[in-house]
Design a protein around this motif. Structure first.
Motif, PDB file in Angstrom:
ATOM      1  N   GLU A 155       0.852  -1.186   0.000  1.00  0.00           N
ATOM      2  CA  GLU A 155       0.000   0.000   0.000  1.00  0.00           C
ATOM      3  C   GLU A 155       0.883   1.230   0.000  1.00  0.00           C
ATOM      4  O   GLU A 155       2.098   1.145   0.202  1.00  0.00           O
ATOM      5  CB  GLU A 155      -0.874   0.035   1.257  1.00  0.00           C
TER       6      GLU A 155
ATOM      7  N   ILE B 204      -5.251   3.540   3.889  1.00  0.00           N
ATOM      8  CA  ILE B 204      -6.430   3.819   4.708  1.00  0.00           C
ATOM      9  C   ILE B 204      -6.106   3.607   6.193  1.00  0.00           C
ATOM     10  O   ILE B 204      -5.141   2.925   6.528  1.00  0.00           O
ATOM     11  CB  ILE B 204      -7.639   2.953   4.281  1.00  0.00           C
TER      12      ILE B 204
ATOM     13  N   ARG C 171     -13.111   8.587   2.418  1.00  0.00           N
ATOM     14  CA  ARG C 171     -12.520   8.002   1.204  1.00  0.00           C
ATOM     15  C   ARG C 171     -13.599   7.227   0.456  1.00  0.00           C
ATOM     16  O   ARG C 171     -14.591   6.801   1.032  1.00  0.00           O
ATOM     17  CB  ARG C 171     -11.384   7.027   1.564  1.00  0.00           C
TER      18      ARG C 171
ATOM     19  N   ILE D 259     -11.971   2.495  -2.440  1.00  0.00           N
ATOM     20  CA  ILE D 259     -10.778   1.819  -1.961  1.00  0.00           C
ATOM     21  C   ILE D 259     -10.938   0.349  -2.352  1.00  0.00           C
ATOM     22  O   ILE D 259     -11.896  -0.306  -1.949  1.00  0.00           O
ATOM     23  CB  ILE D 259     -10.606   1.973  -0.436  1.00  0.00           C
TER      24      ILE D 259
ATOM     25  N   GLY E  50      -4.412   4.648  -2.951  1.00  0.00           N
ATOM     26  CA  GLY E  50      -5.020   4.395  -1.650  1.00  0.00           C
ATOM     27  C   GLY E  50      -5.534   2.983  -1.503  1.00  0.00           C
ATOM     28  O   GLY E  50      -5.985   2.585  -0.436  1.00  0.00           O
ATOM     29  N   CYS E  51      -5.473   2.220  -2.574  1.00  0.00           N
ATOM     30  CA  CYS E  51      -5.975   0.849  -2.576  1.00  0.00           C
ATOM     31  C   CYS E  51      -4.964  -0.117  -1.951  1.00  0.00           C
ATOM     32  O   CYS E  51      -3.864   0.267  -1.577  1.00  0.00           O
ATOM     33  CB  CYS E  51      -6.288   0.425  -4.008  1.00  0.00           C
TER      34      CYS E  51
END
Length: 131
Positions: free
Chosen positions: A30, A43, A70, A73, A87-88
């Motif tokens: 990430e 996240i 958000r 995601i 952001g995934c």
């Protein structure tokens, strides 16, 4: 069904190990933690629900639902967090550095098979993100 993602944070990216019922599934990559800023941060740690999602870009993949401040995601294939993620979370078979890994498509297929099988049996599938 509960997936547990245990993270290690680095300035260049975040690495993790994903497990289900105590069984290791794969590693993850990430973006680094940057105060949950859209498109540049991973996240926050917490409890999330997962669901199936389809897009033209990623075809069938997995969405992490109700992330604070958000949207979209996803769990999808990627081998370099800084270049390929916004952001995934990307499953990888092997880590190669902070926020980088190898064989993401293979790892994603493994995770997707487990998650989709549970969802098709009407199970609630959740993700716990922790350090």
């Amino acid at each position: 069904m509960v997936l547990v993602l245990t993270r290690t944070y680095f300035p260049e990216g975040t690495n993790g190990k994903l497990a289900c019922a105590g069984q290791f599934l794969c590693c993850t990559i990430e973006l680094p933690w940057r105060e949950n800023e859209k498109r540049i941060s991973c996240i926050p740690e917490g409890y999330y629900l997962l669901r199936k999602r389809y897009s033209r870009k990623f075809q069938w993949h997995i969405e992490v639902v109700a992330v604070k401040n958000r949207s979209l995601i996803l769990l999808h294939p990627a081998n370099n967090a800084l270049r390929e993620l916004n952001g995934c979370i990307a499953p990888v078979m092997q880590l190669s550095g902070a926020g980088t890994g190898m064989q993401s498509r293979m790892a994603f297929a493994k995770v997707k098979k487990v998650v989709y099988a549970a969802l098709e049996q009407s199970a609630i599938v959740s993700l716990i993100v922790q350090s």
